[in-house]
Design an enzyme around this catalytic site. Structure first.
Site, PDB file in Angstrom:
ATOM      1  N   TYR A   1      -0.380   1.851  -2.854  1.00  0.00           N
ATOM      2  CA  TYR A   1       0.454   1.223  -3.882  1.00  0.00           C
ATOM      3  C   TYR A   1       0.257  -0.278  -3.792  1.00  0.00           C
ATOM      4  CZ  TYR A   1       4.620  -0.198  -6.517  1.00  0.00           C
ATOM      5  OH  TYR A   1       5.483  -0.752  -7.430  1.00  0.00           O
TER       6      TYR A   1
ATOM      7  N   ASP B   1      -4.026  -5.737   1.264  1.00  0.00           N
ATOM      8  CA  ASP B   1      -2.685  -5.835   0.692  1.00  0.00           C
ATOM      9  C   ASP B   1      -1.693  -5.700   1.845  1.00  0.00           C
ATOM     10  OD1 ASP B   1      -0.292  -5.695  -0.556  1.00  0.00           O
ATOM     11  OD2 ASP B   1      -0.820  -4.087  -1.961  1.00  0.00           O
TER      12      ASP B   1
ATOM     13  N   LYS C   1       7.477  -9.163   0.254  1.00  0.00           N
ATOM     14  CA  LYS C   1       8.537  -8.657   1.136  1.00  0.00           C
ATOM     15  C   LYS C   1       8.978  -9.688   2.191  1.00  0.00           C
ATOM     16  CE  LYS C   1       7.827  -4.089  -0.485  1.00  0.00           C
ATOM     17  NZ  LYS C   1       6.725  -3.205  -0.763  1.00  0.00           N
TER      18      LYS C   1
HETATM   19  C1  LIG Z   1       6.023  -3.287  -2.273  1.00  0.00           C
HETATM   20  C2  LIG Z   1       4.550  -3.381  -2.354  1.00  0.00           C
HETATM   21  C3  LIG Z   1       3.911  -4.045  -3.416  1.00  0.00           C
HETATM   22  C4  LIG Z   1       4.667  -4.578  -4.599  1.00  0.00           C
HETATM   23  O1  LIG Z   1       5.512  -5.621  -4.270  1.00  0.00           O
HETATM   24  P1  LIG Z   1       6.730  -5.968  -5.281  1.00  0.00           P
HETATM   25  O2  LIG Z   1       7.331  -7.190  -4.680  1.00  0.00           O
HETATM   26  O3  LIG Z   1       7.619  -4.772  -5.272  1.00  0.00           O
HETATM   27  O4  LIG Z   1       6.130  -6.218  -6.607  1.00  0.00           O
HETATM   28  C5  LIG Z   1       2.543  -4.197  -3.362  1.00  0.00           C
HETATM   29  N1  LIG Z   1       1.822  -3.721  -2.340  1.00  0.00           N
HETATM   30  C6  LIG Z   1       2.401  -3.058  -1.313  1.00  0.00           C
HETATM   31  C7  LIG Z   1       1.553  -2.566  -0.189  1.00  0.00           C
HETATM   32  C8  LIG Z   1       3.774  -2.847  -1.299  1.00  0.00           C
HETATM   33  O5  LIG Z   1       4.328  -2.143  -0.312  1.00  0.00           O
END
Ligand SMILES: *Cc1c(COP(=O)(O)O)cnc(C)c1O
Length: 420
Positions: free
Chosen positions: A138, A231, A259
């Site tokens: 994701y 990511d 985050k």
């Molecule tokens: C939560 C998450 C995102 C998206 O971040 P948001 O601040 O919710 O847009 C992207 N990549 C990873 C791995 C995530 O866990």
């Protein structure tokens, strides 16, 4: 109003009654009254030990006093300016000092914006269009990456409203499979701009890379002039001071963060080699912009959070993680259940799956009905985790020994009922 009534009311005004789909669960989600440290209270006054922790940002727990102090001070001086501040330099330096791949940084508002922009940058830099993501990973909710995507949605079909034209350049591949990616790169000769990977897959539960897999991705991308994007929206400042790239000693070309970096406020960032990052506008011709980019409140929360994350912090926090995972393994053994406790550092989960989970295909075979029973039993026992088998659970430095003992007892009781 109680949670049930609030949910009925909410559904009239907010689609599904929530502002993000993962927050919804059967029969209705509790509505939050307040949170402090490791605890969260719903409007009924129920007290939960919180292991969802806002889905990852709150590595210090709720309402950390130093973060609060700094944020209040900032708010007194204004909340957004549309002009640069010295604190943005300060936070950028902190990121560059900690994260090996980071030589320059752009602050944005979410992880979604970070991956969207990093992908554009990789395309701009290489002049190529295709990207590769891994099945079940994701990277936020934008069009380019909502293909075979995780995030609690491991069992949902891909979203409507995304034109095929938008995703025809998004290729996907199973995680932890060297042969598959080698073949994909050979087939797509010279057309792949970037490979984007969650170094630890945190959006289908918690799947670690096989030994050497990230190094392999580093090598094969280098050999083929492909930008490697880690990511690290979850793993950044979570696995170690420098994130997964420090933890596994593999440095990508670009890294996306979110985050934890916002200290509980909305923020994301992407960073990487100077040569690549210099292409971002206004220095270069890859456009990226945002009214709230580098927002002073988020930046002040980020600074006061990262300030507290030294080596000793991670030693202590990860020790708690190791203890917890050991105890969970003992329970699983004692109850003689054929399921998989997983996790590392301050991340944990239990796959309701007899098979060792190394990718999305295997993760999907988990027993989600039993997981749902387990989740609800944990709630009855005063523990809140994300409602999905395909999310990760977190520890914060606010969780003390007493919280951990309560959690361990709650896990044992809930597993017994889920597997009755
Ligand atoms: C939560 C998450 C995102 C998206 O971040 P948001 O601040 O919710 O847009 C992207 N990549 C990873 C791995 C995530 O866990």
């Amino acid at each position: 109003m109680n949670s049930k009534e609030l949910f009925e009311e909410s559904k009239k005004y907010l689609p599904g009654g929530v502002d993000s789909p993962v927050r919804s669960f059967e029969p209705y989600p509790f509505f939050v009254e307040k949170a402090e440290g490791s605890h969260l209270w719903d409007v009924e006054g129920n007290d939960y030990i919180d292991h969802c922790l806002g889905y990852g940002p709150l590595i210090l727990g709720h309402g950390n006093s130093l973060v609060r102090e700094n944020v209040f001070k900032q708010i007194e001086n204004g909340t957004t300016y549309g002009a640069p501040t010295e604190n943005e330099i300060k936070l950028a330096k902190m990121v560059i000092d900690r994260v090996p791949a980071a030589e320059m940084v752009r602050f944005v508002n979410s992880g979604t914006e970070a991956t969207m922009s990093a992908i554009r940058l990789a395309r701009g830099f290489t002049g190529k269009n295709k990207i590769v993501k891994f099945e079940g990973s994701y990277h936020g909710a934008h069009d380019y990456v909502l293909v075979k995507s995780g995030s609690g949605a491991a069992t949902l079909p891909d979203s409507l409203g995304i034109p095929e034209d938008t995703t025809k350049n998004t290729l996907s591949c199973p995680f932890n499979d060297e042969e598959a990616i080698t073949k994909l790169i050979a087939d797509e000769k010279d057309e792949i701009a970037a490979i984007i990977v969650e170094p630890v897959m945190g959006n289908i539960g918690c799947v670690e890379p096989n030994e050497g897999y990230l190094k392999f991705l580093r090598e094969i991308t280098e050999e083929n002039n492909i930008i490697l994007i880690f990511d690290e929206v979850i793993t950044g400042f979570r696995l170690s001071r420098g994130g997964a790239q420090t933890y596994y000693s593999v440095t990508p070309d670009l890294v996306t963060m979110g985050k934890i970096i916002g200290g509980g406020f909305p923020m994301g960032a992407f960073a990487g080699k100077k040569e690549i990052m210099s292409m971002i506008a206004p220095q270069g011709n890859v456009y990226q912009a945002g009214t709230f980019n580098g927002n002073p409140v988020s930046v002040s929360a980020g600074i006061s959070t990262l300030n507290q994350l030294d080596q000793e912090f991670y030693r202590d926090l990860n020790k708690k993680g190791n203890y917890l995972r050991d105890e969970i393994s003992k329970i699983v053994e004692k109850l003689d259940l054929n399921i998989q406790p997983v996790g590392l550092a301050s991340m944990f989960q239990i796959y309701f799956n007899p098979e060792k989970v190394t990718n999305y295909e295997i993760a999907k075979k988990s027993d989600t009905d039993r997981f749902s029973t387990y989740f609800h039993e944990l709630m009855k026992n005063g523990v809140f985790i994300p409602p999905s088998q395909f999310e990760c659970n977190f520890l914060s430095s606010s969780h003390n020994d007493e919280d951990l003992e309560k959690l361990i007892i709650a896990i044992e009781d809930s597993l017994k009922i889920a597997w009755k």
